[in-house]
Design a protein around this motif. Structure first.
Motif, short mmCIF file in Angstrom:
data_model
loop_
_atom_site.label_atom_id
_atom_site.label_comp_id
_atom_site.label_asym_id
_atom_site.label_seq_id
_atom_site.Cartn_x
_atom_site.Cartn_y
_atom_site.Cartn_z
N ASN A 87 0.98 -1.40 0.08
CA ASN A 87 0.19 0.63 0.31
C ASN A 87 1.04 0.36 -0.05
OD1 ASN A 87 -2.59 1.23 0.26
ND2 ASN A 87 -2.24 2.12 2.29
N ASP A 88 1.94 1.15 0.43
CA ASP A 88 3.01 3.11 0.94
C ASP A 88 3.46 2.38 -0.33
OD1 ASP A 88 2.09 3.21 3.21
OD2 ASP A 88 3.40 2.64 4.47
N TYR A 89 4.34 1.54 -1.12
CA TYR A 89 4.73 1.41 -2.79
C TYR A 89 4.13 1.88 -2.93
CZ TYR A 89 6.91 -0.51 -6.31
OH TYR A 89 7.17 -1.20 -7.21
N GLU A 90 2.45 1.57 -3.52
CA GLU A 90 1.74 2.31 -4.36
C GLU A 90 1.29 4.51 -4.11
OE1 GLU A 90 1.09 0.62 -7.20
OE2 GLU A 90 1.59 -0.85 -6.60
N ILE A 91 1.68 4.57 -2.63
CA ILE A 91 0.90 5.56 -2.51
C ILE A 91 2.20 6.65 -3.11
CG2 ILE A 91 1.14 7.18 -0.39
CD1 ILE A 91 -0.43 5.76 0.72
N LEU A 92 3.44 5.99 -2.45
CA LEU A 92 4.88 6.45 -2.75
C LEU A 92 4.97 6.59 -4.52
CD1 LEU A 92 7.30 7.91 -1.86
CD2 LEU A 92 8.52 5.40 -2.13
N LYS A 93 4.86 5.88 -5.41
CA LYS A 93 4.83 5.91 -6.57
C LYS A 93 3.70 7.69 -7.35
CE LYS A 93 4.20 2.06 -8.08
NZ LYS A 93 3.77 0.97 -8.83
N LYS A 94 2.64 6.48 -6.72
CA LYS A 94 1.22 7.75 -6.82
C LYS A 94 2.02 9.11 -6.32
CE LYS A 94 -3.76 8.27 -6.30
NZ LYS A 94 -3.12 9.91 -5.61
N ARG A 95 1.97 9.49 -5.38
CA ARG A 95 2.74 10.93 -5.19
C ARG A 95 3.65 11.27 -6.00
NH1 ARG A 95 0.87 13.03 -0.51
NH2 ARG A 95 1.31 14.62 -1.83
N LEU A 96 4.71 10.77 -6.35
CA LEU A 96 5.77 11.29 -6.51
C LEU A 96 5.35 11.69 -8.12
CD1 LEU A 96 8.80 8.52 -6.21
CD2 LEU A 96 8.17 11.09 -5.39
N LYS A 97 4.68 10.61 -8.90
CA LYS A 97 4.25 10.97 -10.64
C LYS A 97 3.23 11.73 -10.48
CE LYS A 97 3.00 8.23 -14.15
NZ LYS A 97 2.59 6.67 -14.53
N GLU A 98 2.29 11.90 -9.75
CA GLU A 98 1.49 13.41 -9.24
C GLU A 98 2.18 14.61 -8.73
OE1 GLU A 98 -2.42 10.93 -8.16
OE2 GLU A 98 -1.51 12.54 -6.10
N ASP A 99 2.91 15.14 -7.76
CA ASP A 99 4.26 16.26 -8.11
C ASP A 99 5.37 16.25 -9.19
OD1 ASP A 99 2.59 16.19 -6.16
OD2 ASP A 99 4.06 15.33 -4.79
N GLY A 100 5.37 15.01 -9.92
CA GLY A 100 6.33 15.54 -11.18
C GLY A 100 7.59 15.05 -10.83
N ASN A 101 7.86 13.86 -10.37
CA ASN A 101 9.20 13.42 -10.05
C ASN A 101 9.04 12.85 -10.34
OD1 ASN A 101 10.12 15.81 -8.25
ND2 ASN A 101 8.60 15.08 -6.55
N LYS A 102 9.35 12.00 -12.17
CA LYS A 102 10.16 10.73 -12.80
C LYS A 102 10.89 10.48 -12.48
CE LYS A 102 5.85 10.61 -15.05
NZ LYS A 102 5.78 11.16 -16.76
N PHE A 103 12.07 11.29 -12.14
CA PHE A 103 13.26 10.83 -11.74
C PHE A 103 12.78 10.00 -10.78
CE2 PHE A 103 16.93 11.23 -9.54
CZ PHE A 103 18.21 10.26 -10.85
N TRP A 104 12.46 10.92 -9.65
CA TRP A 104 12.48 9.70 -7.82
C TRP A 104 11.34 8.70 -8.43
CZ3 TRP A 104 16.02 9.08 -5.06
CH2 TRP A 104 17.69 10.02 -5.09
N TYR A 105 10.95 8.82 -9.18
CA TYR A 105 9.60 8.03 -9.02
C TYR A 105 10.03 6.49 -10.32
CZ TYR A 105 5.51 5.06 -12.00
OH TYR A 105 5.03 4.44 -12.94
N PHE A 106 11.07 6.78 -11.47
CA PHE A 106 11.67 5.49 -12.27
C PHE A 106 12.62 5.24 -10.82
CE2 PHE A 106 9.80 7.61 -16.35
CZ PHE A 106 9.12 6.45 -15.91
#
Length: 282
Positions: free
Chosen positions: A111-130
């Motif tokens: 659940n936290d893994y999905e939240i982390l990915k989702k929030r990073l993507k929404e905030d435009g932090n693609k570098f850290w999202y990947f």
């Protein structure tokens, strides 16, 4: 005997010739220096007392690390002296046995893994999202993650060669490759390392660990569970849920032994408690 700087330097040369890394050499020298701050001579009694002191003041892993350093020094001493005249011969300090923990806490949840990915993507932090995506979807060690290049994504895998000539192949899911290549194209990156810092150098494992914890705090996730190796644990658990083949998982994680892989079968104490609450109804 006492220890001189010259003796420590000779010990350092011995360790280098034995193929020890810089950090290992520093750690072993530190253990020897600590021993001789407490004792003037190398005797079995002093060594046993030193071991007892370590057990009282350090965690088991640190105790054994210091014992390994002392034993290396004892081996070095016996190699340069006549064993018959050496006061303690070929004596080695026994390491301590550690009881394997039956639970593994501080591991990120799905659940936290999905939240982390989702929030990073929404905030435009693609570098850290990947970075998070690759850690969670490949089981790569952070030292392996920073070696990924755009060319590897086009292949769908990355081969790494160990000192012994063995190949460790890390596979990248097609969906992840396609998404990341699209992002790289938007960044006009067609080749070379994909995770670079502002100076154009591969981001460091330490930098990754530090930044991940900052994002965890920002998004209300327990920072103790957000660190590079946590995602490797998550990958292993999810893999076994989907495809219960521990032998294949050992190969994918680059483990020499399945016994090492079994560590990733361990549940968290929270999961164990939930299981007990569900099973024990009498």
């Amino acid at each position: 005997m006492s220890i001189s700087q010259e003796e420590l330097e000779r010990f350092q040369i011995y360790l280098k010739k034995s193929g020890n890394t810089r950090n290992t050499i520093i750690a072993y020298q530190s253990a020897v220096r600590q021993y001789f701050l407490r004792y003037q001579t190398l005797t079995v009694e002093n060594l046993q007392e030193y071991k007892h002191y370590l057990i009282q003041h350090y965690q088991a892993s640190t105790v054994n690390a210091k014992i390994y350093g002392i034993n290396k020094f004892l081996h070095y001493q016996s190699s340069i002296q006549d064993p018959a005249k050496h006061s303690i011969g070929h004596y080695q300090v026994p390491s301590i046995k550690r009881q394997q923990q039956t639970f593994a806490d501080n591991v990120i949840s799905n659940n936290d893994y999905e939240i982390l990915k989702k929030r990073l993507k929404e905030d435009g932090n693609k570098f850290w999202y990947f970075i998070v995506r690759f850690l969670g979807a490949t089981g790569a060690r952070v030292s392996e993650l920073v070696q990924i290049k755009a060319e590897h994504l086009k292949l769908g895998y990355m081969d790494l060669y160990s000192k012994g000539g063995k190949i460790r192949r890390i596979y990248f899911p097609d969906s992840l490759c396609e998404e990341c290549l699209s992002w790289l194209s938007s960044q006009k990156i067609t080749s070379g390392f994909i995770f670079l810092n502002r100076y154009g150098k591969p981001v460091t494992p330490r930098g990754i660990n530090s930044q991940l914890k900052k994002f965890a705090r920002l998004y209300g996730i327990n920072p103790d569970t957000v660190y590079p190796h946590s995602f490797r644990h998550l990958y292993a658990k999810n893999f076994l849920v989907k495809f219960n083949d521990i032998s294949l998982l050992a190969d994918l994680l680059g483990h020499e032994s399945i016994e090492t892989t079994k560590i990733y079968l361990t549940q968290t104490s929270t999961e164990q408690k939930a299981l007990i609450d569900r099973v024990i109804v009498w």
